[in-house]
Motif scaffolding. Structure first.
Motif, mmCIF file in Angstrom:
data_model
loop_
_atom_site.group_PDB
_atom_site.id
_atom_site.type_symbol
_atom_site.label_atom_id
_atom_site.label_comp_id
_atom_site.label_asym_id
_atom_site.label_seq_id
_atom_site.Cartn_x
_atom_site.Cartn_y
_atom_site.Cartn_z
ATOM 1 N N ALA A 254 51.168 50.132 31.236
ATOM 2 C CA ALA A 254 50.293 51.157 32.165
ATOM 3 C C ALA A 254 50.497 52.538 31.963
ATOM 4 O O ALA A 254 50.210 53.586 32.624
ATOM 5 C CB ALA A 254 50.581 50.707 33.419
ATOM 6 N N THR A 398 45.274 52.509 41.504
ATOM 7 C CA THR A 398 44.832 51.574 40.367
ATOM 8 C C THR A 398 45.102 50.108 40.590
ATOM 9 O O THR A 398 46.348 50.005 41.049
ATOM 10 C CB THR A 398 45.218 51.975 39.106
ATOM 11 O OG1 THR A 398 46.734 52.134 39.190
ATOM 12 C CG2 THR A 398 44.958 53.620 38.849
ATOM 13 N N ARG A 400 45.266 46.572 38.030
ATOM 14 C CA ARG A 400 44.960 45.969 36.855
ATOM 15 C C ARG A 400 45.329 44.501 36.855
ATOM 16 O O ARG A 400 46.387 44.133 37.379
ATOM 17 C CB ARG A 400 46.046 46.591 35.368
ATOM 18 C CG ARG A 400 45.688 48.062 35.185
ATOM 19 C CD ARG A 400 46.809 48.770 34.528
ATOM 20 N NE ARG A 400 47.092 48.040 33.435
ATOM 21 C CZ ARG A 400 46.902 48.858 32.200
ATOM 22 N NH1 ARG A 400 46.155 49.853 32.305
ATOM 23 N NH2 ARG A 400 47.020 48.116 31.037
ATOM 24 N N GLN A 401 44.529 43.701 36.201
ATOM 25 C CA GLN A 401 44.482 42.270 36.186
ATOM 26 C C GLN A 401 44.722 41.761 34.966
ATOM 27 O O GLN A 401 43.706 41.994 33.791
ATOM 28 C CB GLN A 401 43.348 41.610 36.909
ATOM 29 C CG GLN A 401 43.533 40.262 36.942
ATOM 30 C CD GLN A 401 42.467 39.765 37.734
ATOM 31 O OE1 GLN A 401 42.530 38.749 38.763
ATOM 32 N NE2 GLN A 401 41.167 39.869 37.561
ATOM 33 N N THR A 402 45.648 40.837 34.588
ATOM 34 C CA THR A 402 45.781 40.386 33.230
ATOM 35 C C THR A 402 45.828 38.696 33.807
ATOM 36 O O THR A 402 46.642 38.198 34.744
ATOM 37 C CB THR A 402 47.173 40.436 32.516
ATOM 38 O OG1 THR A 402 47.280 41.852 32.480
ATOM 39 C CG2 THR A 402 47.133 40.172 31.230
ATOM 40 N N ARG A 421 48.922 44.585 38.738
ATOM 41 C CA ARG A 421 49.669 45.376 38.599
ATOM 42 C C ARG A 421 49.060 46.532 39.550
ATOM 43 O O ARG A 421 48.117 47.148 39.169
ATOM 44 C CB ARG A 421 49.986 45.925 37.318
ATOM 45 C CG ARG A 421 50.407 44.881 36.182
ATOM 46 C CD ARG A 421 51.858 44.802 36.570
ATOM 47 N NE ARG A 421 52.413 43.711 35.787
ATOM 48 C CZ ARG A 421 53.560 43.179 35.694
ATOM 49 N NH1 ARG A 421 54.357 43.273 36.532
ATOM 50 N NH2 ARG A 421 53.901 41.940 34.847
#
Ligand SMILES: NC(=O)c1ccc[n+]([C@@H]2O[C@H](COP(=O)([O-])OP(=O)(O)OC[C@H]3O[C@@H](n4cnc5c(N)ncnc54)[C@H](O)[C@@H]3O)[C@@H](O)[C@H]2O)c1
Ligand SMILES: N[C@@H](CCO)C(=O)O
Ligand code: NA
Length: 457
Positions: A254, A398, A400-402, A421
């Motif tokens: 990130a 922010t 974030r997706q995995t 995250r």
């Protein structure tokens, strides 16, 4: 040709001698002894008196040492050595017998130089008072950020300014470990073993990795910066033992790096009646910093301290924060300066405590947070999580997706898992804790994998 007007001091004409007792000959003490002997003439010229290393107190006089020193200098009788000295350099570390020996030195009228932040953070105020009462100097530049001149600039150079914030990397061992994990993918235990081998870690490295060493330095920095006495128990402290390789990889991904920071700042806290109180909060914790932040570029055992002051603005101090020889430089600096004052005469005051600012707990701090979540990859998951943040007054900057489909296929555990995250906007400790509690209660959450603070965004 004009003849240069050079002032050469002939050290043969220096007849005054100051007896120096060295307590401890480990990583730092051995280097101090080496320099005292190797640079004796040049030190004498700078001081106007010769420094005579009268003895070195150690636990075991026959232990092998890195530096070749005459056997007859060593003794296990530290007390006698102290009573016969003009200057006592304490490099044993820990609380006892260091405290008793420093007190003996003060009572005897000797100047004391130490690198012992653990002792100063628990017992500094009473030692400074006793030194002041006895009219002797107690100096400890080596105790914070090793070789970096930081305490004297705070105490002297910035004496006419008002410091508002101090933020820094003040522990070499943890910076070395986090840096190795980040740059080479090293394992925590291997990096710690190497930091110990290189002489950065404390005799018990728990003090480094649990953040206690940085907290002790934070208390000393805050005391001098805000003219108020802070002790170890005033510092909110979290070490690096829970920081995983996966946290470091996710932070890297990130655009962040994880550093152990000590932060001391003036804050306004709200009271129940709506009034506000000015105080100081001191905290140590692993922190995400953007990779372009100047502190992100502090590698290995190096330290760096940012100071914000009302008139000076931002200042940064950088250098070697640990290691025998760099730390010996700070010890010798204090010795020379104290010895010069002894030659010139005059009392040596140790500290200026003029104000009494209240200690504010971590609840007074607002900061940004990084939260790692392991969730089920189902429709509506993001909406549910976002709603909980909003309900608790924490705004998301922010997310974030995995998605890990392979995990679900491999272990047959049903729907794929999603790694989330999240970085929040500034939030209070209480709002963040309430948010994390609520998220933990959601059925679709497998675990909250990490909660770390973020600075410098
Ligand atoms: N190593 C660093 O990078 C560093 C940097 C800044 C400050 N410091 C501080 O400097 C001090 C010394 O650190 P170090 O790394 O040299 O420690 P060390 O463990 O390498 O050395 C300690 C020395 O003290 C002696 N000692 C222990 N107990 C004793 C006793 N009862 N009587 C007499 N001698 C005794 C040991 O024999 C040894 O020579 C500590 O307070 C530490 O926090 C260390
Ligand atoms: N153990 C300390 C030594 C310097 O104070 C560190 O690693 O920073
Ligand atoms: Na220093």
């Amino acid at each position: 040709m004009t003849e240069r007007n050079t002032a050469v001091t002939d050290t043969d004409t220096i007849h005054k001698t100051l007896k120096v007792a060295l307590l401890g000959a480990g990583n730092v003490g051995a280097q101090v002894a080496r320099i005292l002997r190797a640079d004796a003439d040049s030190l004498a010229a700078r001081i106007g008196a010769r420094l005579e290393l009268s003895g070195i107190a150690v636990r075991n006089v026959d232990a092998p040492r890195d530096v070749d020193l005459p056997r007859e200098l060593f003794t296990s009788d530290a007390s006698t050595l102290v009573r016969e000295a003009d200057i006592v350099i304490e490099l044993i570390g820990g609380i006892e017998p260091a405290r008793t020996l420093i007190l003996e030195a003060i009572e005897h009228g000797a100047t004391v130089v130490t690198g012992n932040k653990a002792l100063l953070a628990v017992d500094g105020p009473s030692l400074y008072e006793k030194a002041d009462a006895a009219g002797v100097q107690l100096s400890y530049e080596a105790a914070v950020a090793g070789a970096i001149p930081i305490l004297r600039p705070i105490r002297d150079s910035l004496a006419g300014d008002k410091i508002t914030r101090v933020m820094g990397i003040v522990n070499g061992t943890t910076n070395y470990i986090l840096d190795q994990m980040d740059t080479t993918g090293a394992q925590f235990a291997d990096a710690l073993a190497e930091a110990t081998r290189l002489g950065y870690a404390e005799a018990d490295p728990t003090a480094d990795i649990e953040g206690h060493d940085a907290a002790a330095k934070g208390a000393i920095l805050a005391s001098l910066s805000f003219h108020t006495r802070f002790a170890l128990e005033d510092v909110h402290c979290q070490g690096i033992t829970d920081v995983t390789a996966s946290d470091i990889a996710a932070a890297k991904d990130a655009g962040f790096v994880i550093k152990l920071l000590a932060i001391a700042e003036k804050l306004q806290s709200s009271n129940d009646d709506g009034s506000r109180t000015e105080g100081v909060s001191v905290r140590v914790h692993p922190t995400l910093l953007p990779r372009e932040h100047p502190l992100a570029a502090v590698h290995g055992a190096f330290n760096a301290v940012f100071i914000e002051a009302e008139s000076a603005g931002e200042l940064m101090f950088y250098g070697q924060g640990a290691g025998g020889t760099p730390t010996a430089s700070a010890i010798l600096g204090d010795v020379v300066s104290a010895a010069r004052r002894m030659v010139l005469g005059g009392p040596g005051r140790t500290e200026t405590t003029t104000g009494v600012l209240p200690v504010l707990g971590i609840e007074a701090v607002t900061t940004q947070y990084y939260i790692g979540l392991d969730a089920a990859d189902q429709p509506g998951v993001l909406a549910k999580i976002s709603a909980l943040f909003a309900e608790n007054g924490v705004s998301i900057e922010t997310m974030r997706q995995t998605v890990h489909r392979e995990r679900a296929v491999c272990d047959g555990s049903g729907p794929a898992a999603a790694e989330l995250r999240i970085i929040t906007h500034r939030a209070s400790e209480a709002s963040l804790a309430a948010t994390v509690r609520a998220i933990n209660g959601l059925e679709i959450i497998n675990s909250v994998t990490s909660v770390l603070r973020v600075e410098g965004v």
